[in-house]
Design an enzyme around this catalytic site. Structure first.
Site, short mmCIF file in Angstrom:
data_model
loop_
_atom_site.label_atom_id
_atom_site.label_comp_id
_atom_site.label_asym_id
_atom_site.label_seq_id
_atom_site.Cartn_x
_atom_site.Cartn_y
_atom_site.Cartn_z
N LYS A 54 42.72 41.29 38.37
CA LYS A 54 43.09 41.13 39.77
C LYS A 54 44.59 40.86 39.89
O LYS A 54 45.27 41.43 40.75
CB LYS A 54 42.27 40.00 40.41
CG LYS A 54 40.82 40.42 40.64
CD LYS A 54 39.89 39.26 40.94
CE LYS A 54 38.43 39.73 40.95
NZ LYS A 54 37.45 38.65 41.02
N GLN A 98 37.54 32.20 41.40
CA GLN A 98 36.67 33.02 40.55
C GLN A 98 35.36 32.28 40.26
O GLN A 98 35.37 31.14 39.82
CB GLN A 98 37.41 33.37 39.24
CG GLN A 98 36.64 34.30 38.34
CD GLN A 98 36.43 35.69 38.95
OE1 GLN A 98 37.34 36.29 39.53
NE2 GLN A 98 35.21 36.21 38.84
N ASP A 121 37.58 37.14 49.70
CA ASP A 121 36.34 37.55 49.02
C ASP A 121 35.23 37.84 50.04
O ASP A 121 34.22 38.47 49.71
CB ASP A 121 35.86 36.39 48.12
CG ASP A 121 35.83 36.81 46.66
OD1 ASP A 121 36.00 38.00 46.38
OD2 ASP A 121 35.60 35.93 45.80
#
Ligand code: NDP
Length: 290
Positions: A54, A98, A121
């Protein structure tokens, strides 16, 4: 019949190219460019790889990147304090924590602590709630389901009236994917580990999204001829011929399914790259909420 391969890598590249160009134009016009903060807690090797990818993509597209790597034994309080600082930081438009987090931390509390306006997200309960409401728009759609929908649209722009099966009901993949399919006027059946006659449900489905995390769960003869099959699963299975001693497979028996499906996504090179591309798209969108 051999299915069309839905090349997630190629599709993701074209989405990222558009984002890169948009950011270059914004830079040239002295407009604000987005910043993405990634928060990694602990030493989970898969999580480290995902976060590294990412960050690499962020840099390649011209998005500012802020990386936070915290010790495995980080407390709930200090993690939430960091998120609070990031919520207040005007340089940061997107916050990605994460998952999974180490067991002593509450994922739910952490997700709640992220500002919904920075929830790139798309999994904050506020955004998840808006996704479930017929006439509402979430601030962000969740990344993996968005990638799945883009892949389906790439081979079938109008899925109205189609029957869909989603195998898996997690908050980040299965459930929101079913909601997005419904929003596109398909009729999804949400399947899980208690579902009876899973094979029959799959055989009746024009669209099949496999997100169970169970290698080769979906057999070739479960696929309706001509169906669109999106394989989300990422499973490591032992393979002594590979340098790392394992290889990646999805939840679908690809070699058999490809003979019956109309279109199918591979693993690797399917949903994975699309998830990252959609994260970048959400980070760019986050500028609107500054
Ligand atoms: P979870 O473990 O959170 O959820 C799995 C779901 O599958 C659960 O709802 C579970 O049912 C259901 N399930 C498990 N086994 C079966 C079975 N035999 N029959 C029917 N249903 C079953 O996983 P995630 O949703 O987070 O991820 C799913 C997969 O997708 C994983 O392989 C993951 O690595 C991959 N993934 C890939 C991404 C990408 O970008 N490519 C992104 C995110 C995930 P129940 O609820 O009853 O337990």
């Amino acid at each position: 019949m051999t299915a069309e391969i839905i090349d997630g890598k190629k599709l993701a590249e074209s989405i990222k190219e558009d984002i890169k160009n948009t950011i270059a134009v914004r830079k040239a016009q002295n407009l604000p460019i987005p910043g993405l903060a990634t928060v990694l807690v602990g030493n989970n090797p898969a999580s480290k790889t995902y976060v590294a990818n990412k960050i690499k993509t962020t840099a390649a597209l011209g998005i500012r990147s802020y990386s936070y790597e915290l010790e495995e034994n980080t407390s709930q309080e200090s993690l939430e304090m960091l998120i609070s600082e990031l919520n207040d930081n005007p340089e940061v438009q997107g916050i990605l924590v994460q998952l999974p987090l180490p067991e002593h931390l509450s994922e739910d509390k952490v997700l709640h602590s992220i500002s919904p306006k920075k929830d790139v997200d798309g999994i904050h309960p506020y955004n998840a709630g808006l996704l479930s409401r017929k006439y509402s728009e979430p601030l962000f759609y969740p990344c993996t389901p968005s990638g799945i929908m883009r892949m389906i649209e790439s081979v079938c722009p109008d899925i109205s009236g189609m029957k869909a099966a989603v195998v898996g009901r997690s908050s980040i993949v299965g459930m929101p994917t079913a909601m997005m399919l419904s929003r596109s006027n398909a009729t999804p059946t949400i399947c899980h580990s208690y579902t009876k006659d899973l094979d029959e449900i799959c055989r009746e489905s024009d669209i099949l999204v496999a997100a169970a995390g169970s290698p080769h769960l979906i057999q070739g003869d479960w696929i309706k001829p001509g169906a669109i099959v999106i394989d989300v699963g990422i499973n490591h299975i032992p393979d002594s011929t590979k340098p790392h001693g394992y290889r990646l497979v999805g939840d679908v028996d690809f070699d058999e399914a490809v003979k019956r499906a109309g279109a199918i996504s591979p693993v690797p090179g399917g949903v994975g790259p699309m998830t990252i591309a959609m994260l970048m798209a959400n980070t760019l969108k986050a500028i609107e909420y500054r």
